[in-house]
Design an enzyme around this catalytic site. Structure first.
Site, mmCIF file in Angstrom:
data_model
loop_
_atom_site.group_PDB
_atom_site.id
_atom_site.type_symbol
_atom_site.label_atom_id
_atom_site.label_comp_id
_atom_site.label_asym_id
_atom_site.label_seq_id
_atom_site.Cartn_x
_atom_site.Cartn_y
_atom_site.Cartn_z
ATOM 1 N N LEU A 100 -33.913 -4.927 30.808
ATOM 2 C CA LEU A 100 -33.582 -6.347 30.937
ATOM 3 C C LEU A 100 -33.829 -7.115 29.629
ATOM 4 O O LEU A 100 -34.910 -7.038 29.058
ATOM 5 C CB LEU A 100 -34.449 -6.950 32.055
ATOM 6 N N ASP A 101 -32.826 -7.872 29.183
ATOM 7 C CA ASP A 101 -32.952 -8.745 28.006
ATOM 8 C C ASP A 101 -33.332 -7.984 26.746
ATOM 9 O O ASP A 101 -33.927 -8.529 25.825
ATOM 10 C CB ASP A 101 -33.988 -9.866 28.250
ATOM 11 N N ASP A 102 -32.972 -6.707 26.721
ATOM 12 C CA ASP A 102 -33.377 -5.905 25.575
ATOM 13 C C ASP A 102 -32.189 -5.234 24.879
ATOM 14 O O ASP A 102 -32.367 -4.399 23.998
ATOM 15 C CB ASP A 102 -34.398 -4.846 26.038
ATOM 16 N N MET A 111 -30.432 -11.859 31.091
ATOM 17 C CA MET A 111 -30.055 -12.692 32.256
ATOM 18 C C MET A 111 -31.292 -13.106 33.013
ATOM 19 O O MET A 111 -32.370 -12.612 32.737
ATOM 20 C CB MET A 111 -29.051 -11.950 33.131
#
Lengths: 313, 313, 313, 313
Positions: free
Chosen positions: A256-258, B1
């Site tokens: 996530l978000d990486d 996100m």
């Protein structure tokens, strides 16, 4: 204010006319180009071999950008060739080029400037990124097609209709995220989607979806990553008392978000700005940075490279 | 996100629902404020007198900004007072304050945060500023009403309809600019317009119109003024080979492109950018800078001061 | 290039003459001001009380800035008063003001524009921040005195001599960090230091030192905090593939790289930049942001507020 | 703050030691490169011919950038080749390449990364640009030699001595500008100067000098050209009430402040900033933009092209 210099009109879906922006899209319409993107281990002679291939077929290179990461001995190339003078029909270019690519162990791809990739938009409630992208598409600024907009909320139905986009309201029912995601994939498949844009879509995608669509999902995160990953980044930023807030457009990955970052930007804030102000200021960043990232991808300017990207200018 | 943090929905004209942005507008709706803007010769005791007036009527100051131009001995003030605790009804504030203003020879004005000024948009062919402002209005970001959109081209009719704005197509017929401008003024008057926004309106206004509407017309010029005044600024910028392009929001005056500047911004360009690229990059600046300028005006943050402005944060 | 407009010369320590920059320092030297910084719970009447106090003593306010954090009902104020007309000698101002402060439960402090705080510089090997601050001091841009420069390396001796600053080389011997820090504190005390500036000092300070000097140590961290805390932030940034790098000036606290942020800034980078490029680009940010933070502190513009700061313009 | 990652020390002229910055200069010292800069009419096959030449001599291209101005059918190229594997000694490269250049009617030049051009600094009173450039040179950031500093004021003698630069104080006596300029040219010649940097030199150069040194004089102008040409640009900017101020580094030409722009940058200002503030804020821009421009020139990244430049990244 200014006299003259006004733009041409162009006809839009559903009988709606938007005054077009007379941008580059129209300007080069008559001159289709092929774009080669390639990554390989660094070795002498790669550019010579590629450009000799082009010259040998009578092609004119109108743009060539190259980057060597000397630390990792990696070589990256983008070549744009005018198809007008090339003595190969476009479907023969890839087979003809394959031996060159093989010789240098390239990871490569070939695109054409008149191909408008089919983009599927995913959104939740916030409308600004969705509207902005649809407006850029309809105004002729982005060379894409947007056949479908999927949302887990009902809010975008009217906008979708006005812009002439099929709308699917796919809420998560009874916590069945897997079921909803299955329906999302189905819709993407049915529309022949080539690029998914998460235009402030507030659901975490499954690792499976991220892997299946690796390098073909662009997300906008409303923080200057890696700061403030996860939920409510503007609240986190306010809490921490930063003096600039930022946004990040990146390829979605299972972490996530990486994912690999495509573009980022920031805006100055102060103690006078509360969380509402941060959200308002951030929205303008979100729309422009997401649009720039989509444009870079669509123009075949991005290469993913581990956790990083090469984004040719 | 991101998970969670989604915004509330708000109902829009014509039955269309836009997901709202949950911005400051809603956040402070319950707390109406009065805003005093004042300019005067510098003298000791002005702030003390104004704040004593407020305190004497039980009011709580939630924001006060002051600026002294020591070179010109000029004093500028913006005070925002919560109406909740004030012991004066709003129509009695100005009469009660008048003696204080007189004592210090103030030029002043009083506004209220729940007043949404009636904005008339003027446009030519380019749609981006018009759409952007209408979207910010309908999304609840700008505390305005937009009853009417006037254009010298027919391009905006459909957008006007969708956003629920009356549209007047007022072209210049047979070179009769005076006649067209007379019709423009009539429409503005009929709609009780308080602020005119030239959202890429490509006709020069007459000095008479500029004077009549002094301090109430905001224009966006697509250059970093005073560079590249007049026609085709992006062409001028390209020709000159600048490495940054800019835009300028300013109050319109009889002297073309020379009015008091409200806001400016720039973006980096390079030799790779042709005029089409400059126009594309410039559009994003134009929308954001014009919107910031309109917001500053509507929030009673701007004071005109000769050829300059004071814009309180 | 430009004709005329050249600046005055000013004489520097050790017979060295630097051409001065004709900046604000000289310009307002004749007009000393008092600056009140105050924080308190929000309540009606605070500004009225403070400004009535000033007016009651004949003072002219030349700058007043106020901020209310409505979420936390906190009130912040900075008032700058010309001493020329004030009927109080400067040592009587604080006692006279104390009852007002008490009435509103203020945390407050009073400064004077002609007071030049004694700054102690701490550095390791990198010279750019040290030289930049010394140059700004000697050029008259920063209203400080710099009696001493402490380094855990010997590199700055010559520069210290040239700028006329006492130099202490205090290396960490045999890993005795506590011993070295004790000597640092001694030197600071001996020189009557009021503000410590960590000008790329690469040793972690003990919590005790941070607490003792709370709000009086400014550090420059070479990342856009909270991204890339800890060691080698440019390496971390390169590894992550960010498209902007940043720096952060903050007050040092016992929690490493987590103190209240005073200022931040960023610069664009690309895949073309390796770690060496990031370091080079970052250095210019480090010097300017650190200098801006020191200036804000010295001008009595900063209030610490939990983990955050209020920095008045 | 940060543990570790400190830089190496390097010994400086006159026994003075500056801690070096460990930047790229050192990093690539072991790998000398040749850099070809070329401009020509656009034609198919140029890159292929150039890269075939390189590959034919066993060379490895480590950086290639190309730009085609389609409006003017002009082609620009920068190629950087590792000398390590090239089978030509460096003095034989140009003769061997000449036929290729001739075939495409190139304007071209060849440089080597280990050549440090001899820079002559010209200054008036303001010290910041002079010190900044000297510091970057001595710290190893700029690959130049600075044998001489000429000033029409005496202010820089001590700094010149400290940095180990010969200083010439060449004032204009009795208005004899021609005589002073003759002496300037003599000094430049005597020192074998290859690049002149006007580091806030406030005298207008004669057209003859500009022509003789065409493309080899870099000036920093303290405005965002073409705004505010000529004298006292910060005063002009303040008078006009702009919301951003800027600076411009450009090649000097006979037309004052009109030469090809190499780099520009801006900083935000407000009504709170008086002329002194603009000058202070501008100084930081002046130093960084001038240094970037000098670096671009020295790294063989700039091509002049009519009134414009191509500046490769």
């Amino acid at each position: 204010m200014q006299v003259g210099g006004e733009a041409e009109a162009t006809r839009m879906a559903h009988g709606v006319v938007l005054a077009a922006s007379g941008d580059r899209l129209g300007a080069v319409a008559s001159s289709t180009t092929a774009r080669l993107l390639a990554a390989s281990p660094d070795r002498p002679g790669i550019i010579a071999a590629v450009t000799a291939f082009v010259a040998g077929h009578g092609g004119n290179i109108i743009d060539l950008q190259q980057h060597t990461d000397r630390g990792e001995s990696a070589f990256f190339l983008r070549v744009e060739v005018d198809l007008a003078d090339l003595d190969l029909p476009r479907e023969k270019i890839a087979p003809a080029f394959a031996p060159v690519a093989e010789r240098f162990a390239m990871r490569w791809r070939l695109g054409f400037s008149d191909h408008r990739p089919r983009v599927g938009l995913l959104a939740s409630r916030e409308p600004h990124c969705v509207h902005d992208l649809l407006h850029r598409w309809r105004g002729g600024e982005l060379a894409i097609e947007v056949p479908v907009l999927i949302s887990n909320h009902a809010d975008h139905a009217a906008a979708a209709e006005w812009f002439g986009v099929e709308h699917h309201h796919l809420p998560i029912v009874d916590g069945d995220k897997a079921g909803q995601e299955a329906r999302v994939r189905e819709v993407l498949r049915a529309h022949g989607i080539e690029l998914v844009v998460l235009a402030r879509y507030m659901q975490v995608l499954s690792p499976e979806l991220c892997d299946e669509w690796a390098g073909r999902i662009i997300n906008i995160h409303h923080s200057f990553l890696p700061s403030f990953q996860g939920a409510r980044p503007y609240h986190q930023a306010h809490e921490r008392g930063v003096k600039l807030i930022g946004v990040t457009a990146h390829y979605a990955t299972a972490a996530l978000d990486d994912g690999p970052i495509i573009d980022q930007d920031v805006i100055r804030v102060s103690h006078r700005d509360d969380v509402h102000d941060l959200r308002r200021k951030g929205r303008d960043l979100e729309t422009t940075v997401l649009a720039r990232a989509v444009r870079a991808h669509v123009d075949d300017r991005t290469l993913i490279y581990g956790r990083r990207t090469v984004v040719f200018d």
